[in-house]
Design an enzyme around this catalytic site. Structure first.
Site, PDB file in Angstrom:
ATOM      1  N   HIS A 240       0.852  -1.068  -0.020  1.00 36.56           N
ATOM      2  CA  HIS A 240       0.082  -0.042   0.052  1.00 36.56           C
ATOM      3  C   HIS A 240       0.758   1.155   0.176  1.00 36.56           C
ATOM      4  O   HIS A 240       2.014   1.373   0.901  1.00 36.56           O
ATOM      5  CB  HIS A 240      -0.883  -0.018   1.295  1.00 36.56           C
ATOM      6  N   HIS A 305      -7.884   0.537  -4.925  1.00 34.55           N
ATOM      7  CA  HIS A 305      -8.357   1.393  -3.667  1.00 34.55           C
ATOM      8  C   HIS A 305      -8.821   2.524  -4.538  1.00 34.55           C
ATOM      9  O   HIS A 305      -7.786   3.601  -4.884  1.00 34.55           O
ATOM     10  CB  HIS A 305      -7.508   1.920  -2.539  1.00 34.55           C
ATOM     11  N   HIS A 349     -11.948   4.967   1.609  1.00 39.48           N
ATOM     12  CA  HIS A 349     -12.912   5.877   2.607  1.00 39.48           C
ATOM     13  C   HIS A 349     -13.826   6.732   1.921  1.00 39.48           C
ATOM     14  O   HIS A 349     -13.851   6.772   0.550  1.00 39.48           O
ATOM     15  CB  HIS A 349     -12.002   7.027   3.385  1.00 39.48           C
TER      16      HIS A 349
HETATM   17  C1  DNO Z   1      -6.659   3.277   5.631  1.00 40.64           C
HETATM   18  C2  DNO Z   1      -5.886   1.913   4.929  1.00 40.64           C
HETATM   19  C3  DNO Z   1      -4.476   1.494   5.376  1.00 40.64           C
HETATM   20  C4  DNO Z   1      -4.127   0.461   4.745  1.00 40.64           C
HETATM   21  C5  DNO Z   1      -2.947  -0.352   5.253  1.00 40.64           C
HETATM   22  C6  DNO Z   1      -2.545  -1.337   4.378  1.00 40.64           C
HETATM   23  O1  DNO Z   1      -7.687   3.517   5.591  1.00 40.64           O
HETATM   24  O2  DNO Z   1      -5.887   2.358   3.461  1.00 40.64           O
HETATM   25  O3  DNO Z   1      -4.476   1.582   6.636  1.00 40.64           O
HETATM   26  O4  DNO Z   1      -5.135  -0.649   4.995  1.00 40.64           O
HETATM   27  O5  DNO Z   1      -1.992   0.767   5.085  1.00 40.64           O
HETATM   28  O6  DNO Z   1      -1.528  -2.168   5.064  1.00 40.64           O
END
Ligand code: DNO
Length: 388
Positions: A240, A305, A349
């Protein structure tokens, strides 16, 4: 793309029955109760997988299989922790869960200073305010040399704020930055921690002397060790990006730009070493052209995402609607649908709105806002498919 949804396990107030009704196909989840560094057993994986499948869905992506700090800073126990990680990967691969998202951000995962920034329409967004962050760094953490990371203007505003800030406001800021955004994503500081700021400072100290180059080497080492397991069990790793995508609190960050991504993909040039294309995190860096990056890295992207942000002239970052901002979601859907239509995609989000405003959700992960965003993305997907 496959429509997936981040779900926090059987205790999540959003049930699988609800998700089926709104068009979700696959789930993104983790064994949230297993402490970082411990093995995910075949039994625990099976239990969660069966629970999901009984509801007519499937476990598409692990987010996250957390990487322990000692692996990131290269501590003496890193090899033991990597062995455990490999066993978890084997167990996941054997169970048929083959896409694993993780991050390599030292100490702190994603960062926001305001979890409830009111929009003109009455909904709320997550927000990163540079002056508030400078205040946290300089006046709350009192980090040595912190001042050099901020502009004179930002420091002046932080100093002004110091004259009027209340204890309650300080607590709110600490909660936003190191507590409420961290624990639920398997981060270091959990709710109810006795002295979170002191614990946080100790964690920062673990990285004394670790610069960008060293952190890159540690990521490379980790990936080299786990690749044979990934190959054997068909597991795709997808890191990520750092959120926001720049160095913070004196810590290096190494997944912030096209140059960074290019580096780690080439450093371990194996198709199982890939990327989570997080449009929200990447678009928060004014240096990033998200559509160009999607085109360039689509063939090594294993998970998407979708979220968008606006970077304000002062550098503050606002999470916008999925149809606005620098994320260019329409273009991204076009690119990824063409490159790999079976890629798992989740809306990230979304705004807090309507009846959800008074409910308690993990920040960013309310139901109605995400349902609204998913409907928008489904519309985009349908339109893009009809263009073919
Ligand atoms: C927050 C997420 C991050 C993500 C991590 C993956 O909303 O996008 O916390 O899950 O960084 O390891």
């Amino acid at each position: 793309m496959e429509r997936t949804w981040r779900w926090f396990g059987p205790k999540d107030q959003i049930t699988l029955e609800m998700l089926r009704q709104i068009g979700v196909e696959g789930l993104v989840t983790a064994l949230h109760d297993v402490p970082n560094g411990e093995v995910w057993t075949p039994e625990a994986i099976k239990e969660l997988k069966d629970y999901i499948e009984k509801a007519g869905l499937h476990w598409s992506v692990v987010e996250s299989l957390p990487v322990s700090e000692a692996i990131k800073y290269g501590g003496p126990d890193r090899d033991k922790l990597i062995e455990n990680y490999k066993i978890s990967l084997k167990n996941l691969g054997e169970a048929g869960v083959k896409t694993v998202c993780y991050n390599f951000m030292p100490v702190i995962d994603w960062i926001r200073t305001d979890l409830k920034k009111r929009n003109a329409d009455g909904s709320y967004s997550l927000y990163f305010d540079r002056v508030q962050f400078a205040y946290f760094d300089v006046y709350i953490l009192k980090r040595e040399g912190a001042e050099k990371d901020y502009s004179p203007e930002e420091l002046k505003k932080a100093a002004e704020w110091d004259k009027t800030i209340t204890e309650a406001e300080k607590d709110r800021l600490i909660e936003a930055i190191i507590i409420k955004t961290q624990g639920f994503v398997n981060g270091n500081i959990k709710e109810g921690e006795n002295n979170p700021v002191e614990k946080f400072k100790k964690l920062l100290a673990l990285y004394d002397g670790i610069d960008k180059k060293q952190l890159r080497e540690n990521l490379k080492y980790f990936l080299e060790q786990i690749m044979p397991t990934c190959e054997k069990y068909g597991v795709n790793m997808c890191v990520h990006p750092d959120d926001p995508p720049f160095a913070v609190l004196g810590l290096p960050r190494i997944v912030t730009s096209a140059e960074d991504i290019d580096w780690f993909l080439k450093a371990v040039d194996n198709p199982h070493n890939g990327l989570t294309f997080c449009a929200g995190s990447l678009s928060a860096g004014i240096h990033n052209d998200v559509s160009a990056m999607a085109k360039r890295f689509a063939n090594r992207t294993h998970f998407v995402h979708l979220r968008s942000t606006e970077v304000e002239p002062n550098g503050n970052v606002l999470e916008t609607s999925h149809l606005a901002g620098r994320g260019h979601i329409v273009e991204l859907v076009r690119i990824f649908e063409k490159e790999n239509p079976s890629l798992p995609m989740r809306v990230d989000h979304a705004q807090l709105m309507l009846d959800d405003i008074h409910k308690s959700y993990n920040p960013g992960y309310s139901f109605l806002g995400r349902m609204h965003a998913l409907a928008q993305v489904m519309g985009i997907m349908a339109a893009v498919k009809s263009e073919k």
